[in-house]
Design an enzyme around this catalytic site. Structure first.
Site, short mmCIF file in Angstrom:
data_model
loop_
_atom_site.label_atom_id
_atom_site.label_comp_id
_atom_site.label_asym_id
_atom_site.label_seq_id
_atom_site.Cartn_x
_atom_site.Cartn_y
_atom_site.Cartn_z
N MET A 16 1.10 -1.00 -6.18
CA MET A 16 1.54 0.37 -6.48
C MET A 16 2.91 0.39 -7.14
O MET A 16 3.36 1.43 -7.62
CB MET A 16 1.60 1.18 -5.19
CG MET A 16 0.26 1.79 -4.78
SD MET A 16 -0.30 3.03 -5.95
CE MET A 16 1.04 4.22 -5.82
N ASP B 113 -5.73 6.55 1.85
CA ASP B 113 -5.42 5.12 1.79
C ASP B 113 -4.71 4.67 3.07
O ASP B 113 -3.76 3.89 3.03
CB ASP B 113 -4.55 4.82 0.57
CG ASP B 113 -4.49 3.33 0.25
OD1 ASP B 113 -5.45 2.61 0.61
OD2 ASP B 113 -3.50 2.87 -0.33
#
Length: 610
Positions: free
Chosen positions: A96, A207
């Site tokens: 990320m 998530d």
């Protein structure tokens, strides 16, 4: 599906994944050699794999490095000022992006600064959606959600400034120690609290996994990355020859590290709602308490198959300290059918906190959560299992009620003292056995055991060693058996078909439903009626919001009548007097204390006994 067939699919799936994306379709067509079913099964797994949007071959740092090479600025952040933030040191990196320790020069406070890879920001609509969700997440004011201070852009670099959380991630914590029951409950309850607050604000995490949960030294749990998952949703395709697009590649990290925490509907690319987070929490909770992942397989295909088609191993198989109650909570959160899961995070949170309180009020039982059935159950209704201490308390309750009834009937008789008592172990299954019911002739015993992977009822001859599983044909949980007075039938609580009271023959034949609700069935002395409670109350400290009531069902006709109602107070665990004239039960009145009461079996005014 036969094991051999699945192994064939598994091998071919792994072989296809080893090919370049552009070569996969042709390779699959050739390798399946006209076996259309085999090809379709592998294509289905490939589609689910691509929906995950992750590469199993590429670790997070490798993909982050690639993102840096393509995006430019990310890895040159040390020592820079990005907006009002002075970057001090690197805290971590992953698919990320990179997270840095930074100083807010305006407020002289330290923050965690996450820099997003440039390729995440190419799509203007995605950025707008991300900023909208980030703003919503930043508006959450909750002690278990990391605070988002600001999102912004400086010199083409998009950043998120958040609260700096001291401590370790749940992932870092778990390899060193399997969480004790109280620890696991505490962590899971705080995560559920965070989810409940986010869901109330219209935010789905999508998530949730151990890497996104921080454990502070003071005991607080912080859930990270609300609002980020939406940014990383890839545009899925079912074409196995499709090359990974730039958007899909941005969703980096190991496939097993993310897909393994997805709900089945999320892994299949279906529309998701708040219940997807509940499933993910169930996976995390299982892993905390059992020490292993519930679905992880040796290959990607095996993991997908386990997630979509198989129940996880019974928690007690790996950790004997996992009580039936705890197993039920985990199992309900892990229901593959979201309609059978906890419907809200608030429901799950309430259940976890209720059993936290049970543990806190039972210092002599430090690793047991009391009073409910269920190793990976299939029903959403509460199922009753008691710990050994509470079981003894229940036996004492029954003994008191019977003693009082006998005194009414035989006031002139004095019971002879018991002498020469000894105790003999009757069962030796792995794990606990619950709810023993002795046959009227004293030759057999029926009880509940989780030895088969779910809770079944076993019949065993007293002194024998070969128990017979009476409910092996059902994958639901069965508990609370009670022999009929003639020994010909057994009433029990079952989670099958939505749950309720069922009756079967003494050797497991002719199972029929009697009611669609109820716990703790008790036969009348003539065998014509069965009393039961509407709620499973087994702990004196339990204070459910709904009042439990006693009902009576006719065994032959299934006709039901309510025995207790307004003015009677809470009523649970019914037992008949020897003559059938009265029913003793456990009741909570004003002040909250639970006592034993009796009431006429035909209805009337209750009488306190204790």
């Amino acid at each position: 599906m036969r094991a051999e067939r699945w192994q064939e699919i598994d091998r071919l799936f792994d072989a296809v994944l080893e090919r370049e994306p552009a070569e996969r379709a042709s390779y699959l067509a050739a390798a399946s050699a006209g076996d259309d079913e085999l090809r379709r099964e592998v294509e289905s797994l490939l589609a689910a794999y691509e929906r995950a949007g992750k590469f199993i071959e590429a670790p997070a740092m490798e993909m982050a490095a690639k993102a840096a090479a393509e995006g430019g600025d990310a890895f040159s952040a040390l020592g820079r000022e990005i907006g009002p933030y002075r970057v001090l040191s690197l805290l971590g990196a992953g698919g990320m992006g990179e997270v840095y320790l930074a100083e807010d020069t305006r407020l002289n406070r330290r923050v965690a600064l996450k820099l997003l890879p440039a390729e995440f920001t190419h799509d203007a609509e995605r950025i707008r959606r991300f900023e909208r969700e980030a703003r919503a997440a930043s508006a959450l004011n909750h002690p278990n959600i990391v605070t988002i201070y600001e999102t912004g852009q400086s010199d083409g670099v998009y950043f998120i400034a958040t609260e700096l959380v001291e401590g370790q991630t749940l992932r870092d914590f778990m390899p060193h120690a399997r969480a004790r029951t109280k620890e696991a409950l505490n962590i899971a309850a705080q995560i559920a609290d965070a989810l409940a607050a986010a869901h109330a604000a219209g935010i789905i995490h999508r998530d949730l996994k151990p890497e996104n949960v921080m454990l502070r030294p003071d005991g607080y749990v912080k859930v990270l990355d609300f609002g980020l998952a939406k940014l990383t949703e890839p545009a899925f395709t079912h074409d196995v020859s499709h090359k990974w697009t730039e958007t899909a590649r941005t969703d980096t990290g190991a496939v097993m590290g993310t897909v393994a925490y997805m709900s089945p509907e999320q892994a299949l690319g279906q529309d998701v709602d708040y219940r997807t987070d509940i499933f993910s929490l169930g996976v995390v909770f299982y892993e905390m308490t059992v020490g292993t992942h519930p679905f992880r397989g040796p290959t990607a295909a095996a993991t997908f198959d386990a997630l979509l088609n198989h129940e996880p191993p019974a928690p007690a198989n790996s950790n004997p300290d996992v009580s039936p109650e705890l197993a039920h909570i985990i199992g309900r959160a892990l229901e593959k059918d979201r309609e059978l899961r906890y419907q809200t995070a608030s429901d799950l949170r309430a259940e976890l906190k209720r059993w936290q309180r049970t543990l806190d009020s039972s210092p002599t039982v430090s690793t047991q959560i009391h009073a409910r059935t269920g190793v990976v159950p299939r029903a959403a209704l509460r199922a009753p299992v008691v710990t050994a201490g509470l079981a003894l308390a229940g036996l004492f309750v029954v003994a008191v009620a019977v003693f009082v009834a006998l005194r009414w009937l035989r006031a002139e008789e004095v019971a002879a003292p018991l002498r020469n008592l000894n105790f003999v172990q009757l069962t030796d299954h792995s794990g606990p056995e619950w709810f023993p019911s002795l046959s009227p002739d004293g030759k057999s015993i029926v009880y509940a055991s989780g030895a088969s992977g779910n809770w079944d009822l076993y019949l065993q001859r007293v002194g024998g060693k070969n128990p017979q599983n009476l409910t092996a044909d059902s994958t639901a949980d069965e508990t609370q058996p009670a022999f009929s007075p003639d020994g010909e039938r057994i009433a029990f609580r079952s989670e099958r078909e939505g749950g309720g009271i069922f009756v079967m023959g003494a050797t497991g034949e002719s199972v029929k439903r009697l009611t669609d609700f109820g716990y703790h069935p008790a036969w009348s002395p003539d065998g014509r009626e069965i009393a039961y409670a509407t709620h499973n109350i087994t702990d004196p400290s339990d204070r459910p919001l709904e009042r439990s009531e006693i009902w009576i069902a006719n065994h032959a006709t299934s006709e039901k009548r309510q025995l207790t109602g307004d003015g009677v107070g809470d009523a649970a665990q019914p037992q008949w007097s020897p003559t059938g004239a009265r029913i003793a039960y456990w009741s909570k009145r004003k002040g909250g204390q639970r006592d034993i009461w009796t009431i006429p079996a035909t209805g009337g005014t209750p009488v306190p006994v204790t």
